[in-house]
Design a protein around this motif. Structure first.
Motif, PDB file in Angstrom:
ATOM      1  N   SER A 115      59.846  32.869  39.140  1.00  0.00           N
ATOM      2  CA  SER A 115      59.594  32.828  40.582  1.00  0.00           C
ATOM      3  C   SER A 115      59.458  31.406  41.107  1.00  0.00           C
ATOM      4  O   SER A 115      58.953  31.191  42.205  1.00  0.00           O
ATOM      5  N   ILE A 125      51.219  31.127  41.653  1.00  0.00           N
ATOM      6  CA  ILE A 125      51.984  31.909  42.626  1.00  0.00           C
ATOM      7  C   ILE A 125      51.137  32.086  43.878  1.00  0.00           C
ATOM      8  O   ILE A 125      50.054  32.689  43.832  1.00  0.00           O
ATOM      9  N   GLY A 144      50.722  33.744  47.318  1.00  0.00           N
ATOM     10  CA  GLY A 144      51.231  34.898  48.051  1.00  0.00           C
ATOM     11  C   GLY A 144      51.522  34.642  49.508  1.00  0.00           C
ATOM     12  O   GLY A 144      52.605  34.968  50.006  1.00  0.00           O
ATOM     13  N   ALA A 158      56.023  29.461  44.626  1.00  0.00           N
ATOM     14  CA  ALA A 158      55.340  29.363  43.342  1.00  0.00           C
ATOM     15  C   ALA A 158      55.813  28.134  42.572  1.00  0.00           C
ATOM     16  O   ALA A 158      56.950  27.678  42.726  1.00  0.00           O
ATOM     17  N   ASP A 161      56.403  27.595  38.714  1.00  0.00           N
ATOM     18  CA  ASP A 161      56.506  28.543  37.619  1.00  0.00           C
ATOM     19  C   ASP A 161      57.400  28.022  36.497  1.00  0.00           C
ATOM     20  O   ASP A 161      58.629  28.131  36.566  1.00  0.00           O
ATOM     21  N   ALA A 205      49.985  32.780  33.923  1.00  0.00           N
ATOM     22  CA  ALA A 205      50.345  32.730  35.343  1.00  0.00           C
ATOM     23  C   ALA A 205      49.164  33.200  36.190  1.00  0.00           C
ATOM     24  O   ALA A 205      48.620  34.290  35.963  1.00  0.00           O
ATOM     25  N   THR A 222      48.011  34.313  39.906  1.00  0.00           N
ATOM     26  CA  THR A 222      48.525  34.816  41.182  1.00  0.00           C
ATOM     27  C   THR A 222      47.413  34.801  42.221  1.00  0.00           C
ATOM     28  O   THR A 222      46.304  35.292  41.966  1.00  0.00           O
ATOM     29  N   SER A 241      47.171  36.226  45.764  1.00  0.00           N
ATOM     30  CA  SER A 241      47.903  37.099  46.681  1.00  0.00           C
ATOM     31  C   SER A 241      47.114  37.465  47.926  1.00  0.00           C
ATOM     32  O   SER A 241      47.366  38.479  48.566  1.00  0.00           O
ATOM     33  N   SER A 286      46.011  32.087  50.527  1.00  0.00           N
ATOM     34  CA  SER A 286      46.262  31.894  49.095  1.00  0.00           C
ATOM     35  C   SER A 286      45.928  30.484  48.628  1.00  0.00           C
ATOM     36  O   SER A 286      45.387  30.292  47.536  1.00  0.00           O
ATOM     37  N   ALA A 324      41.596  33.317  41.719  1.00  0.00           N
ATOM     38  CA  ALA A 324      42.847  34.026  41.503  1.00  0.00           C
ATOM     39  C   ALA A 324      42.641  35.529  41.634  1.00  0.00           C
ATOM     40  O   ALA A 324      41.604  36.050  41.241  1.00  0.00           O
ATOM     41  N   THR A 325      43.644  36.215  42.169  1.00  0.00           N
ATOM     42  CA  THR A 325      43.572  37.685  42.229  1.00  0.00           C
ATOM     43  C   THR A 325      43.998  38.304  40.902  1.00  0.00           C
ATOM     44  O   THR A 325      43.650  39.442  40.614  1.00  0.00           O
ATOM     45  N   SER A 326      44.765  37.549  40.089  1.00  0.00           N
ATOM     46  CA  SER A 326      45.120  38.046  38.767  1.00  0.00           C
ATOM     47  C   SER A 326      45.573  36.897  37.878  1.00  0.00           C
ATOM     48  O   SER A 326      45.975  35.833  38.367  1.00  0.00           O
TER      49      SER A 326
END
Length: 401
Positions: free
Chosen positions: A231, A306, A308, A313, A315, A365, A367, A369, A386, A395-397
Protein backbone atom coordinates in the motif's frame (compact mmCIF):
# COMPACT_ATOMS: atom_id res chain seq x y z
CA UNK A 1 -10.68 -24.27 -13.98
CA UNK A 2 -9.47 -22.61 -17.18
CA UNK A 3 -7.27 -24.48 -19.62
CA UNK A 4 -3.79 -23.15 -20.31
CA UNK A 5 -2.78 -21.67 -23.64
CA UNK A 6 -0.23 -23.20 -25.98
CA UNK A 7 2.57 -21.08 -27.43
CA UNK A 8 4.75 -22.38 -30.26
CA UNK A 9 8.02 -20.56 -30.91
CA UNK A 10 10.37 -21.20 -33.82
CA UNK A 11 13.99 -20.13 -33.39
CA UNK A 12 15.99 -19.03 -36.39
CA UNK A 13 18.81 -21.39 -37.36
CA UNK A 14 22.08 -21.00 -39.19
CA UNK A 15 22.48 -21.82 -42.90
CA UNK A 16 25.32 -22.65 -45.29
CA UNK A 17 26.04 -18.95 -45.69
CA UNK A 18 26.82 -16.33 -43.05
CA UNK A 19 24.04 -13.86 -42.37
CA UNK A 20 23.83 -11.21 -39.67
CA UNK A 21 22.20 -7.98 -38.71
CA UNK A 22 22.09 -5.16 -36.16
CA UNK A 23 19.40 -2.69 -35.11
CA UNK A 24 18.42 0.03 -32.64
CA UNK A 25 15.12 1.65 -31.65
CA UNK A 26 15.16 4.90 -29.67
CA UNK A 27 12.72 7.13 -27.77
CA UNK A 28 13.58 10.26 -25.74
CA UNK A 29 11.57 12.79 -23.73
CA UNK A 30 13.16 15.55 -25.81
CA UNK A 31 10.94 14.30 -28.63
CA UNK A 32 7.83 13.85 -26.46
CA UNK A 33 4.93 16.30 -26.02
CA UNK A 34 3.85 17.44 -22.55
CA UNK A 35 1.31 15.35 -20.68
CA UNK A 36 -2.03 17.16 -20.30
CA UNK A 37 -1.90 16.66 -16.53
CA UNK A 38 1.56 18.24 -16.22
CA UNK A 39 -0.25 21.52 -15.48
CA UNK A 40 -1.17 21.01 -11.81
CA UNK A 41 -2.87 23.96 -10.10
CA UNK A 42 -0.99 26.37 -12.34
CA UNK A 43 2.38 24.74 -11.63
CA UNK A 44 3.96 23.57 -14.88
CA UNK A 45 5.59 20.22 -14.18
CA UNK A 46 8.73 18.99 -15.86
CA UNK A 47 8.15 16.29 -18.43
CA UNK A 48 8.82 12.83 -17.02
CA UNK A 49 12.25 11.59 -18.04
CA UNK A 50 12.23 9.00 -20.82
CA UNK A 51 15.20 7.16 -22.29
CA UNK A 52 14.30 4.03 -24.27
CA UNK A 53 16.85 2.09 -26.30
CA UNK A 54 16.32 -1.34 -27.84
CA UNK A 55 19.33 -2.60 -29.74
CA UNK A 56 21.04 -5.82 -30.67
CA UNK A 57 22.81 -7.93 -33.26
CA UNK A 58 22.87 -11.49 -34.57
CA UNK A 59 24.97 -13.75 -36.71
CA UNK A 60 24.31 -17.18 -38.17
CA UNK A 61 26.05 -19.59 -40.47
CA UNK A 62 28.04 -22.82 -40.71
CA UNK A 63 30.50 -24.01 -38.09
CA UNK A 64 33.59 -25.33 -39.82
CA UNK A 65 37.38 -25.57 -39.59
CA UNK A 66 39.05 -25.07 -42.96
CA UNK A 67 40.48 -28.36 -44.34
CA UNK A 68 39.68 -30.15 -41.05
CA UNK A 69 35.94 -30.13 -40.36
CA UNK A 70 32.71 -29.48 -42.25
CA UNK A 71 34.33 -28.14 -45.41
CA UNK A 72 31.08 -28.86 -47.25
CA UNK A 73 29.24 -26.62 -44.72
CA UNK A 74 26.39 -29.10 -44.59
CA UNK A 75 26.80 -30.61 -41.10
CA UNK A 76 26.98 -28.10 -38.26
CA UNK A 77 25.29 -24.68 -38.08
CA UNK A 78 24.94 -21.94 -35.49
CA UNK A 79 22.81 -18.89 -34.85
CA UNK A 80 23.64 -16.33 -32.14
CA UNK A 81 21.52 -13.34 -31.11
CA UNK A 82 21.92 -10.77 -28.34
CA UNK A 83 19.51 -7.95 -27.57
CA UNK A 84 19.42 -5.18 -24.96
CA UNK A 85 16.42 -3.21 -23.77
CA UNK A 86 17.15 -0.20 -21.59
CA UNK A 87 14.55 2.23 -20.33
CA UNK A 88 14.77 5.08 -17.82
CA UNK A 89 11.36 6.57 -17.18
CA UNK A 90 10.04 9.18 -14.77
CA UNK A 91 6.71 8.62 -13.10
CA UNK A 92 3.80 10.73 -14.34
CA UNK A 93 2.99 13.58 -11.92
CA UNK A 94 0.33 12.27 -9.55
CA UNK A 95 0.02 14.19 -6.25
CA UNK A 96 -0.85 12.19 -3.14
CA UNK A 97 -2.04 13.43 0.24
CA UNK A 98 0.74 14.26 2.67
CA UNK A 99 1.43 15.82 6.07
CA UNK A 100 0.96 19.62 5.97
CA UNK A 101 4.27 21.44 6.45
CA UNK A 102 2.88 23.27 9.48
CA UNK A 103 2.10 19.92 11.14
CA UNK A 104 5.43 18.22 10.42
CA UNK A 105 7.45 17.87 13.62
CA UNK A 106 10.41 15.69 14.58
CA UNK A 107 10.77 16.63 18.25
CA UNK A 108 8.39 16.98 21.19
CA UNK A 109 6.68 20.38 21.00
CA UNK A 110 3.22 21.86 21.28
CA UNK A 111 1.47 21.39 17.94
CA UNK A 112 -1.21 23.83 16.77
CA UNK A 113 -2.71 21.36 14.37
CA UNK A 114 -3.72 22.61 10.94
CA UNK A 115 -6.50 20.53 9.39
CA UNK A 116 -5.24 19.28 5.99
CA UNK A 117 -6.83 21.01 2.99
CA UNK A 118 -7.82 17.62 1.54
CA UNK A 119 -9.65 16.60 4.74
CA UNK A 120 -13.40 16.08 4.95
CA UNK A 121 -15.36 19.32 5.25
CA UNK A 122 -16.87 17.91 8.45
CA UNK A 123 -13.44 17.83 10.13
CA UNK A 124 -12.82 21.06 12.05
CA UNK A 125 -11.66 19.72 15.41
CA UNK A 126 -9.42 17.05 16.86
CA UNK A 127 -10.51 15.33 20.04
CA UNK A 128 -8.91 14.20 23.26
CA UNK A 129 -8.80 10.40 23.01
CA UNK A 130 -10.55 7.97 25.33
CA UNK A 131 -8.13 5.12 26.00
CA UNK A 132 -7.39 2.46 28.58
CA UNK A 133 -3.69 3.36 28.80
CA UNK A 134 -3.19 4.59 32.36
CA UNK A 135 0.11 6.31 31.53
CA UNK A 136 -1.49 8.34 28.72
CA UNK A 137 -4.53 9.11 30.87
CA UNK A 138 -2.23 10.50 33.57
CA UNK A 139 -0.62 12.77 30.95
CA UNK A 140 -4.06 13.92 29.75
CA UNK A 141 -5.11 14.68 33.30
CA UNK A 142 -1.89 16.56 34.03
CA UNK A 143 -2.51 18.70 30.94
CA UNK A 144 -6.05 19.48 32.07
CA UNK A 145 -7.62 17.63 29.15
CA UNK A 146 -10.90 15.72 29.29
CA UNK A 147 -11.38 12.62 27.14
CA UNK A 148 -13.96 12.98 24.38
CA UNK A 149 -13.78 16.78 24.26
CA UNK A 150 -11.99 18.87 21.60
CA UNK A 151 -8.36 19.84 22.11
CA UNK A 152 -8.54 23.58 22.97
CA UNK A 153 -7.68 25.52 19.79
CA UNK A 154 -6.60 22.19 18.25
CA UNK A 155 -3.32 22.40 20.20
CA UNK A 156 -1.72 19.06 21.14
CA UNK A 157 0.65 19.44 24.14
CA UNK A 158 4.28 18.34 23.69
CA UNK A 159 4.13 15.87 26.59
CA UNK A 160 1.61 13.72 24.69
CA UNK A 161 3.86 13.08 21.69
CA UNK A 162 4.98 9.49 21.16
CA UNK A 163 8.77 9.18 20.94
CA UNK A 164 8.62 6.41 18.31
CA UNK A 165 6.38 8.49 16.05
CA UNK A 166 8.81 11.41 16.26
CA UNK A 167 11.76 9.11 15.59
CA UNK A 168 10.04 7.75 12.49
CA UNK A 169 9.22 11.24 11.23
CA UNK A 170 12.85 12.26 11.69
CA UNK A 171 13.84 9.71 9.00
CA UNK A 172 11.71 11.48 6.38
CA UNK A 173 9.97 8.31 5.20
CA UNK A 174 6.62 10.11 5.64
CA UNK A 175 7.24 13.27 3.59
CA UNK A 176 5.79 16.74 4.12
CA UNK A 177 3.57 18.30 1.45
CA UNK A 178 5.44 20.04 -1.37
CA UNK A 179 2.60 21.25 -3.63
CA UNK A 180 -0.79 22.90 -3.20
CA UNK A 181 -3.69 21.30 -1.31
CA UNK A 182 -1.30 19.73 1.23
CA UNK A 183 -0.16 17.11 -1.25
CA UNK A 184 3.14 15.57 -2.23
CA UNK A 185 4.15 15.29 -5.87
CA UNK A 186 7.10 13.29 -7.12
CA UNK A 187 8.65 12.37 -10.43
CA UNK A 188 11.17 9.70 -9.55
CA UNK A 189 12.88 8.07 -12.54
CA UNK A 190 12.77 4.29 -12.66
CA UNK A 191 14.73 1.97 -14.89
CA UNK A 192 14.46 -1.38 -16.57
CA UNK A 193 17.60 -2.91 -18.07
CA UNK A 194 17.19 -6.20 -19.91
CA UNK A 195 19.57 -8.40 -21.88
CA UNK A 196 18.60 -11.47 -23.88
CA UNK A 197 21.13 -13.94 -25.23
CA UNK A 198 20.28 -16.81 -27.59
CA UNK A 199 22.46 -19.52 -29.11
CA UNK A 200 21.21 -22.29 -31.38
CA UNK A 201 23.34 -25.20 -32.63
CA UNK A 202 22.25 -27.77 -35.22
CA UNK A 203 24.19 -30.84 -36.35
CA UNK A 204 23.29 -33.16 -39.20
CA UNK A 205 24.85 -36.62 -38.76
CA UNK A 206 23.43 -37.98 -42.00
CA UNK A 207 20.21 -37.96 -43.96
CA UNK A 208 18.40 -39.82 -41.17
CA UNK A 209 19.71 -38.35 -37.90
CA UNK A 210 20.10 -34.79 -36.65
CA UNK A 211 20.68 -33.03 -33.35
CA UNK A 212 19.42 -29.56 -32.43
CA UNK A 213 19.91 -27.52 -29.30
CA UNK A 214 19.48 -24.01 -27.99
CA UNK A 215 20.31 -21.89 -24.96
CA UNK A 216 18.37 -18.74 -24.00
CA UNK A 217 19.12 -16.40 -21.13
CA UNK A 218 17.18 -13.33 -20.05
CA UNK A 219 18.53 -11.04 -17.35
CA UNK A 220 16.66 -8.02 -16.06
CA UNK A 221 17.28 -5.23 -13.56
CA UNK A 222 14.23 -3.09 -12.84
CA UNK A 223 13.39 -0.49 -10.20
CA UNK A 224 10.16 0.87 -8.75
CA UNK A 225 9.70 4.36 -7.31
CA UNK A 226 7.46 3.03 -4.54
CA UNK A 227 7.39 -0.40 -2.92
CA UNK A 228 5.14 -2.57 -5.16
CA UNK A 229 2.36 -5.00 -4.23
CA UNK A 230 1.65 -3.31 -0.88
CA UNK A 231 0.00 0.00 0.00
CA UNK A 232 3.04 2.29 -0.27
CA UNK A 233 2.36 5.85 -1.51
CA UNK A 234 5.70 7.63 -1.29
CA UNK A 235 9.04 7.24 -3.12
CA UNK A 236 10.94 7.23 0.17
CA UNK A 237 10.94 3.43 -0.08
CA UNK A 238 11.25 1.61 -3.38
CA UNK A 239 12.27 -1.66 -4.90
CA UNK A 240 14.96 -3.02 -7.19
CA UNK A 241 14.51 -6.39 -8.87
CA UNK A 242 17.37 -8.34 -10.37
CA UNK A 243 16.20 -11.48 -12.16
CA UNK A 244 17.80 -14.07 -14.39
CA UNK A 245 15.92 -16.67 -16.45
CA UNK A 246 17.42 -19.37 -18.65
CA UNK A 247 16.33 -22.23 -20.88
CA UNK A 248 18.16 -25.17 -22.48
CA UNK A 249 16.81 -27.69 -24.98
CA UNK A 250 18.52 -30.66 -26.66
CA UNK A 251 16.64 -32.77 -29.20
CA UNK A 252 17.74 -35.81 -31.20
CA UNK A 253 15.60 -36.83 -34.20
CA UNK A 254 16.17 -39.91 -36.29
CA UNK A 255 14.46 -42.22 -38.76
CA UNK A 256 14.45 -45.83 -37.48
CA UNK A 257 13.06 -46.99 -40.82
CA UNK A 258 11.08 -45.39 -43.64
CA UNK A 259 7.89 -45.35 -41.53
CA UNK A 260 9.15 -44.77 -37.96
CA UNK A 261 10.59 -41.56 -36.50
CA UNK A 262 12.23 -41.36 -33.07
CA UNK A 263 12.41 -38.11 -31.04
CA UNK A 264 14.41 -37.82 -27.80
CA UNK A 265 14.55 -34.51 -25.97
CA UNK A 266 15.72 -32.95 -22.73
CA UNK A 267 14.38 -29.58 -21.60
CA UNK A 268 15.56 -27.46 -18.70
CA UNK A 269 14.56 -23.98 -17.59
CA UNK A 270 14.84 -21.92 -14.43
CA UNK A 271 14.91 -18.47 -12.99
CA UNK A 272 16.24 -16.57 -10.01
CA UNK A 273 14.95 -13.28 -8.65
CA UNK A 274 16.31 -11.02 -5.95
CA UNK A 275 14.06 -8.15 -4.85
CA UNK A 276 15.89 -5.61 -2.72
CA UNK A 277 14.49 -2.65 -0.82
CA UNK A 278 15.73 0.84 -1.69
CA UNK A 279 15.63 3.99 0.39
CA UNK A 280 16.59 4.68 3.98
CA UNK A 281 14.16 2.39 5.78
CA UNK A 282 16.31 1.22 8.69
CA UNK A 283 15.08 1.88 12.20
CA UNK A 284 16.94 4.78 13.88
CA UNK A 285 18.70 4.05 17.16
CA UNK A 286 16.01 5.84 19.19
CA UNK A 287 13.16 3.79 17.67
CA UNK A 288 11.95 1.12 20.09
CA UNK A 289 8.79 -0.94 19.68
CA UNK A 290 7.77 -4.38 20.94
CA UNK A 291 6.69 -6.47 17.91
CA UNK A 292 5.06 -9.87 18.12
CA UNK A 293 8.11 -11.60 16.65
CA UNK A 294 11.69 -10.53 17.30
CA UNK A 295 14.80 -11.26 15.24
CA UNK A 296 12.64 -11.72 12.13
CA UNK A 297 12.93 -8.25 10.58
CA UNK A 298 15.39 -8.36 7.65
CA UNK A 299 17.62 -5.26 7.54
CA UNK A 300 15.91 -3.90 10.68
CA UNK A 301 13.30 -2.04 8.61
CA UNK A 302 10.82 0.48 9.92
CA UNK A 303 7.25 -0.83 10.19
CA UNK A 304 4.58 0.21 7.70
CA UNK A 305 2.46 3.22 8.71
CA UNK A 306 -0.99 3.37 7.11
CA UNK A 307 -2.90 6.66 7.57
CA UNK A 308 -6.60 6.09 7.02
CA UNK A 309 -7.88 9.68 6.80
CA UNK A 310 -5.00 10.55 4.46
CA UNK A 311 -5.56 7.52 2.23
CA UNK A 312 -1.79 7.03 2.08
CA UNK A 313 0.92 4.88 3.61
CA UNK A 314 4.63 4.30 4.05
CA UNK A 315 4.97 0.60 3.42
CA UNK A 316 8.21 -1.39 2.83
CA UNK A 317 5.93 -4.44 2.50
CA UNK A 318 7.70 -7.81 2.09
CA UNK A 319 10.95 -6.54 0.59
CA UNK A 320 13.69 -7.81 0.46
CA UNK A 321 12.51 -11.10 -1.02
CA UNK A 322 14.12 -13.91 -3.04
CA UNK A 323 13.07 -16.98 -4.94
CA UNK A 324 14.47 -19.48 -7.44
CA UNK A 325 12.98 -22.28 -9.51
CA UNK A 326 14.09 -24.99 -11.92
CA UNK A 327 12.15 -27.24 -14.29
CA UNK A 328 13.45 -30.53 -15.81
CA UNK A 329 11.66 -32.52 -18.50
CA UNK A 330 13.03 -35.48 -20.51
CA UNK A 331 10.70 -36.80 -23.25
CA UNK A 332 10.65 -39.62 -25.79
CA UNK A 333 8.29 -40.20 -28.70
CA UNK A 334 7.89 -42.48 -31.74
CA UNK A 335 5.83 -41.56 -34.78
CA UNK A 336 4.70 -44.37 -37.10
CA UNK A 337 3.23 -43.77 -40.52
CA UNK A 338 0.78 -46.37 -41.79
CA UNK A 339 -0.82 -45.56 -45.06
CA UNK A 340 -2.62 -42.25 -44.67
CA UNK A 341 -2.45 -42.39 -40.88
CA UNK A 342 0.23 -41.26 -38.41
CA UNK A 343 0.35 -42.73 -34.93
CA UNK A 344 2.46 -41.08 -32.26
CA UNK A 345 3.39 -42.64 -28.91
CA UNK A 346 5.54 -41.14 -26.21
CA UNK A 347 5.92 -39.89 -22.69
CA UNK A 348 7.89 -37.64 -20.44
CA UNK A 349 8.72 -36.80 -16.86
CA UNK A 350 8.53 -33.33 -15.39
CA UNK A 351 10.21 -32.22 -12.20
CA UNK A 352 9.75 -28.71 -10.82
CA UNK A 353 11.78 -27.33 -7.88
CA UNK A 354 11.05 -24.01 -6.22
CA UNK A 355 12.78 -22.29 -3.32
CA UNK A 356 10.88 -19.23 -2.16
CA UNK A 357 11.01 -17.09 0.95
CA UNK A 358 7.75 -16.66 2.82
CA UNK A 359 5.86 -13.50 1.90
CA UNK A 360 4.96 -11.38 4.89
CA UNK A 361 5.57 -8.06 6.60
CA UNK A 362 8.26 -9.22 8.99
CA UNK A 363 8.74 -5.57 9.98
CA UNK A 364 5.07 -5.22 10.98
CA UNK A 365 2.40 -2.68 10.00
CA UNK A 366 0.62 -0.04 12.09
CA UNK A 367 -2.79 1.07 10.86
CA UNK A 368 -4.30 4.38 11.96
CA UNK A 369 -7.86 4.25 10.60
CA UNK A 370 -9.49 6.97 12.69
CA UNK A 371 -11.86 9.50 11.06
CA UNK A 372 -14.75 11.86 11.81
CA UNK A 373 -18.44 11.24 11.21
CA UNK A 374 -20.82 13.58 9.39
CA UNK A 375 -21.31 15.72 12.52
CA UNK A 376 -17.57 16.35 12.78
CA UNK A 377 -17.02 14.30 15.93
CA UNK A 378 -14.55 11.42 16.17
CA UNK A 379 -15.96 8.25 14.63
CA UNK A 380 -14.04 6.23 17.23
CA UNK A 381 -12.92 7.16 20.72
CA UNK A 382 -9.65 8.56 19.45
CA UNK A 383 -8.75 11.99 18.01
CA UNK A 384 -10.70 11.80 14.75
CA UNK A 385 -7.50 12.23 12.69
CA UNK A 386 -5.13 9.45 11.64
CA UNK A 387 -2.01 11.62 11.75
CA UNK A 388 -2.73 12.95 15.25
CA UNK A 389 -3.41 9.38 16.37
CA UNK A 390 0.01 8.49 14.94
CA UNK A 391 1.70 11.34 16.84
CA UNK A 392 0.15 10.06 20.06
CA UNK A 393 1.05 6.43 19.31
CA UNK A 394 -2.59 5.32 19.11
CA UNK A 395 -2.75 2.68 16.37
CA UNK A 396 -6.10 1.03 15.64
CA UNK A 397 -4.29 -2.19 14.73
CA UNK A 398 -0.87 -3.79 14.38
CA UNK A 399 -0.03 -6.85 12.29
CA UNK A 400 3.18 -8.76 11.65
CA UNK A 401 3.65 -11.47 9.05
Amino acid sequence: IASGGTVAIALKSGTQQFHGGAWEFDRNDALQAHNYFDNNHGQKAKKPELRLNVYGANLGGPLFIPRLYNNSKQKTFFFYNQEWRRIIQGTSPSPVNAIPKADYITSAQDLAYQIPKFASSAQTQIYVPTVGDSALNDKLKAAGLVSGTPFPNNVVPAQLMDSNALALLSTGVLPAANVANDQYQFNTPTHSYAREELLRLDHRFNDKWQLSSHYIQDSNDASSATAPWGSDSYPTVGNDNGSNAYSVAIKLTGALNPTALLELALYYDGNKSNYSVTGNVSQPSNFNINPFYTNQNAQNRLPAVILGTFGTAFDPYIWPWRFASADYQPTAAISITHGQHVLKFGGGINRYDKNQQIQGRTEGAFTFSDSVNSSGTAATQLTGDSYVDFLLGLATSFSQL
